[in-house]
Motif scaffolding. Structure first.
Motif, PDB file in Angstrom:
ATOM      1  N   LYS A 166      25.536  60.880  88.211  1.00  0.00           N
ATOM      2  CA  LYS A 166      25.408  61.313  89.613  1.00  0.00           C
ATOM      3  C   LYS A 166      25.566  60.124  90.561  1.00  0.00           C
ATOM      4  N   GLY A 167      25.018  58.969  90.165  1.00  0.00           N
ATOM      5  CA  GLY A 167      25.162  57.754  90.978  1.00  0.00           C
ATOM      6  C   GLY A 167      26.634  57.377  91.117  1.00  0.00           C
ATOM      7  N   ALA A 168      27.365  57.469  90.013  1.00  0.00           N
ATOM      8  CA  ALA A 168      28.803  57.132  90.042  1.00  0.00           C
ATOM      9  C   ALA A 168      29.546  58.084  90.972  1.00  0.00           C
ATOM     10  N   ALA A 169      29.167  59.364  90.934  1.00  0.00           N
ATOM     11  CA  ALA A 169      29.830  60.346  91.812  1.00  0.00           C
ATOM     12  C   ALA A 169      29.592  59.970  93.277  1.00  0.00           C
ATOM     13  N   MET A 170      28.366  59.540  93.605  1.00  0.00           N
ATOM     14  CA  MET A 170      28.068  59.115  94.987  1.00  0.00           C
ATOM     15  C   MET A 170      28.925  57.922  95.386  1.00  0.00           C
ATOM     16  N   LEU A 171      29.214  57.069  94.418  1.00  0.00           N
ATOM     17  CA  LEU A 171      29.977  55.846  94.682  1.00  0.00           C
ATOM     18  C   LEU A 171      31.490  56.081  94.617  1.00  0.00           C
TER      19      LEU A 171
END
Ligand code: KG4
Ligand code: ZN
Length: 340
Positions: A172-177
């Motif tokens: 999910k963090g990667a998707a935000m980034l």
């Protein structure tokens, strides 16, 4: 001496179709993994319907390749082991149906495998002679749990995550980034040129003694870092590669340092100086480095599953299948699948 046992393992619980032949729970004769990452990447996560269809297309050729690469014939097999839980129901059904058909057609025992127990077996495989008990961390896209492992088949849950799994937080963090799925490897790649101290995220340690995990707050902290002081930022990607790699390194550090410290706590609380780590996130090199750092300070012997057997594979299914077969643990042909 008892006769050598050849086990065919079959895995289809999520987005990998895999088959493998393992001799006596240790020697890998073949390992075939068909990954569906390319089919799911555009949707940012696993789409169950796409997964099911792909397993259906791949299951027979994957099994055929695993058997032929091992240089054996179906009749040589001692048993067929298959993941029956937990996972996506439609995906599990395809592996289990294939395994049952083979077990029936070739008159072989069928073995029911729990996917998480198989991830633990993958971490036991590199150890030449086991010394139970172990503290075990299974850290993947769906699970972040600590166990006490008393045998390959006996695991007592000590603690798990209250919200997101560590892999889920990385995804999910990667998707935000704005980084591609799956997020764990994307973050690791970007983090390799970043400074892990650039953004000091507070570690979610949940008090001084807790073994539980919680990664949702860390994800929110990442979101607020991205939004900036005014909280008005709408474009989630940071300008400039430098910031992005620093942010990835800092976020990855917070997740992996938390995992490493919790493992140490569990070993100390249970007075068990041996640690096993498996599951997709166990591939991560910063996690390996943080665990090695703390383990050397605490005199703990830490063993990771081999990198290629951290993410989903069928070697771990065949390996655990051997342990269950030698324990007389055979499933009936009406074996059912379970999501949890
Ligand atoms: O064990 P696995 O293949 O599937 C589950 O059973 O969940 O784990 C997949 C998870 C994903 O969240 C993925 O982002 C993470 O493992 N992962 C990694 C790395 N490789 C896979 N996380 C961090 N670093 C990696 N190199
Ligand atoms: Zn898995």
């Amino acid at each position: 001496m008892s006769e050598a046992k050849l086990i065919l393992g079959i895995e289809s619980s999520c987005d990998e179709t895999a088959a493998s032949v393992v001799l006596d729970g240790r020697e890998v004769l073949s390992s075939v993994v068909h990954s569906q990452i390319d089919q799911h990447a555009q949707w940012g996560g696993v789409v169950p319907e796409i997964a099911g269809r792909s397993h259906l297309e791949q299951i027979v050729p994957t099994i055929q390749t695993a058997i032929s690469e091992a240089g054996v014939l179906p009749n040589d097999l001692s048993a067929i082991a298959v993941t029956a839980r937990p996972g996506l129901l439609g995906s599990l059904l395809i592996g289990v149906s294939a395994a049952k058909s083979m077990a029936w057609a070739f008159e072989k025992p069928l073995i029911d495998i729990h996917h998480i127990e198989a991830h633990i077996y993958a971490a036991l495989m590199p150890i030449p002679s086991w010394e139970f008990p172990y503290i075990t961390l299974v850290v993947s896209g769906g699970h972040t749990s600590l166990y006490q492992t008393d045998s390959p088949l006996t695991h007592t849950l000590l603690a798990c995550t209250r919200d997101d799994a560590a892999g889920e937080a990385l995804d999910k963090g990667a998707a935000m980034l704005g980084l591609p799925y799956p997020g764990g490897p994307s973050i690791e790649k970007e983090a390799s040129s970043g400074n892990p101290k650039a953004f000091p995220f507070k570690l979610p340690l949940m008090g001084p003694d807790s073994l539980e995990f919680s990664f949702s707050g860390l994800k929110t902290a990442l979101l607020y870092t991205l939004k900036g002081p005014g909280g008005k930022r709408t474009d989630p990607t940071l300008p400039g590669a430098k910031n992005l790699s620093d942010l990835c390194a800092s976020f990855e550090h917070a997740v992996t340092e938390t995992l490493a410290q919790k493992c140490m706590r569990a070993c100390e609380q249970k007075k068990i100086p041996r640690l096993l780590i498996g599951g997709g996130v166990a591939r991560n090199s910063r996690l390996r480095e943080r665990v090695a750092h703390h383990a050397s300070q605490h005199d703990i012997q830490a063993t990771f599953a081999p990198p290629e057997f951290c993410t989903d594979n069928a070697v771990m299914i065949a390996g655990l299948g051997y342990a269950k077969l030698t324990n007389g643990d055979i499933a009936s042909l009406d074996l059912d699948v379970a999501a949890r």
